[in-house]
Design an enzyme around this catalytic site. Structure first.
Site, PDB file in Angstrom:
ATOM      1  N   ASP A 133       0.849  -1.184   0.000  1.00  0.00           N
ATOM      2  CA  ASP A 133       0.000   0.000   0.000  1.00  0.00           C
ATOM      3  C   ASP A 133       0.894   1.247   0.000  1.00  0.00           C
ATOM      4  OD1 ASP A 133      -2.362   1.512   0.276  1.00  0.00           O
ATOM      5  OD2 ASP A 133      -2.238   1.481   2.457  1.00  0.00           O
TER       6      ASP A 133
ATOM      7  N   HIS B 228      -9.651   4.938  -1.314  1.00  0.00           N
ATOM      8  CA  HIS B 228      -8.937   4.943  -0.035  1.00  0.00           C
ATOM      9  C   HIS B 228      -9.785   5.745   0.947  1.00  0.00           C
ATOM     10  CE1 HIS B 228      -4.607   3.775  -1.323  1.00  0.00           C
ATOM     11  NE2 HIS B 228      -5.498   3.228  -2.119  1.00  0.00           N
TER      12      HIS B 228
ATOM     13  N   GLY C 235      -7.859   8.507   7.077  1.00  0.00           N
ATOM     14  CA  GLY C 235      -7.985   8.682   8.531  1.00  0.00           C
ATOM     15  C   GLY C 235      -9.414   8.908   8.982  1.00  0.00           C
TER      16      GLY C 235
ATOM     17  N   GLU D 250      -2.479   5.708  -8.948  1.00  0.00           N
ATOM     18  CA  GLU D 250      -3.314   6.775  -8.377  1.00  0.00           C
ATOM     19  C   GLU D 250      -3.170   8.026  -9.222  1.00  0.00           C
ATOM     20  OE1 GLU D 250      -3.151   7.528  -4.130  1.00  0.00           O
ATOM     21  OE2 GLU D 250      -3.662   9.631  -4.395  1.00  0.00           O
TER      22      GLU D 250
HETATM   23 ZN   LIG Z   1      -4.398   5.505   1.081  1.00  0.00          ZN
END
Ligand SMILES: [Zn+2]
Length: 287
Positions: free
Chosen positions: A81, A213, A185, A133
């Site tokens: 990751d 994500h 988060g 990404e």
């Molecule tokens: Zn991430």
């Protein structure tokens, strides 16, 4: 059994669900995640984030994860990751990872394309799938993305649909992390998801596995809407890693004598297994 991410995501695309990608930073967490996936009879992507290197060196954690994946009764991918440097990605390859995220989104579009393309060439030669990404999710944690520049709103980092198709065409990635409202988060305020954008990205990249994500903390309805919009992998970690803290504090405080560390770990494993099982179930059942 150990598989690569591509086959997991292809099945998810065919059957409209998302596979959980969960960071495992210790043996306790690794066992919790595998047991959750086995109980739910669902595949899972065991992930090691480069930024967790200080707590779980990949050269120690990687072989543990690989052994756990090989023993599991459900298909498991071994995924890097947020691989932010080529050197670290090569290290993951040498340890038998079956999937990597080449995270060069912080660079210009051209440099992102060029660096990712190179990693795709190297990885595909070894049968390893690559998650790219384009677009970014803000983060204050080093190694997981950049903070939003002063005065900019979240849209500044969002994925542009036409550019996403160009990125996939030029790099050859197997899946793509897209930015349309999720953040890393804990959510401080209610997330504002741009579903029109997700649908435009989907149109520009039909049947192509998209990745989200920041999957912890979205409502069930939001999660299912993302899956219906083509999200096939959802990264999940924060809530599983943070939620048990309260119960663990109580467990330690209420013990008559100081508990052994392995007893604390066993209790933590149960708590984290519940969280992981919830995520795996949520991404499978669309309400
Ligand atoms: Zn991430």
């Amino acid at each position: 059994m150990l598989v690569n991410t591509k086959e997991l995501l292809n099945d998810a695309e065919k059957n409209n669900y998302a596979v959980a990608g969960i960071n495992t930073t210790s043996l306790t967490m690794l066992r919790a995640v595998i047991e959750a996936a086995e109980e739910e009879n669902m595949p899972v992507i065991l992930s090691h984030a480069q930024l967790h290197e200080p707590y779980a060196p990949i050269e120690m954690m990687g072989p543990l994860m690989k052994a756990a994946a090989q023993r599991a009764s459900v298909p498991c991918a071994l995924h890097l990751d947020h691989g932010t440097t080529e050197t670290y990605i090569y290290k993951a390859l040498s340890l038998g990872f079956t999937s990597v995220m080449a995270d060069f989104a912080r660079f210009s579009f051209e440099e992102n394309v060029q660096r990712t393309k190179k990693m795709v060439e190297v990885c595909h030669e070894k049968g390893v799938s690559v998650e790219g990404e384009y677009g970014e999710m803000p983060s204050n944690v080093e190694g997981q993305g950049r903070a939003l520049p002063e005065g900019k709103t979240l849209e500044y980092f969002f994925t542009k649909p036409e550019k996403a198709a160009e990125y996939v065409g030029k790099t050859g990635v197997d899946s793509l992390v897209v930015s349309f409202g999720s953040v890393h988060g804990i959510y401080i305020e209610k997330p504002q998801m741009d579903y029109e954008r997700l649908s435009a990205i989907r149109k520009a990249l039909p049947d192509f596995p998209l990745v989200m994500h920041g999957g912890s903390g979205l409502s069930e309805e939001d999660t299912w809407r993302c899956i219906d919009g083509g999200i096939r992998k959802i990264n999940y970690y924060t809530y599983m890693a943070c939620e048990p803290a309260k119960q663990l504090t109580g467990y330690i405080a209420d013990s008559e004598k100081p508990p052994y560390f392995h007893e604390i770990c066993e209790y933590a494993r149960e708590l984290m297994k519940e969280k992981a099982a919830y995520a795996v179930r949520l991404f499978k059942n669309r309400g």
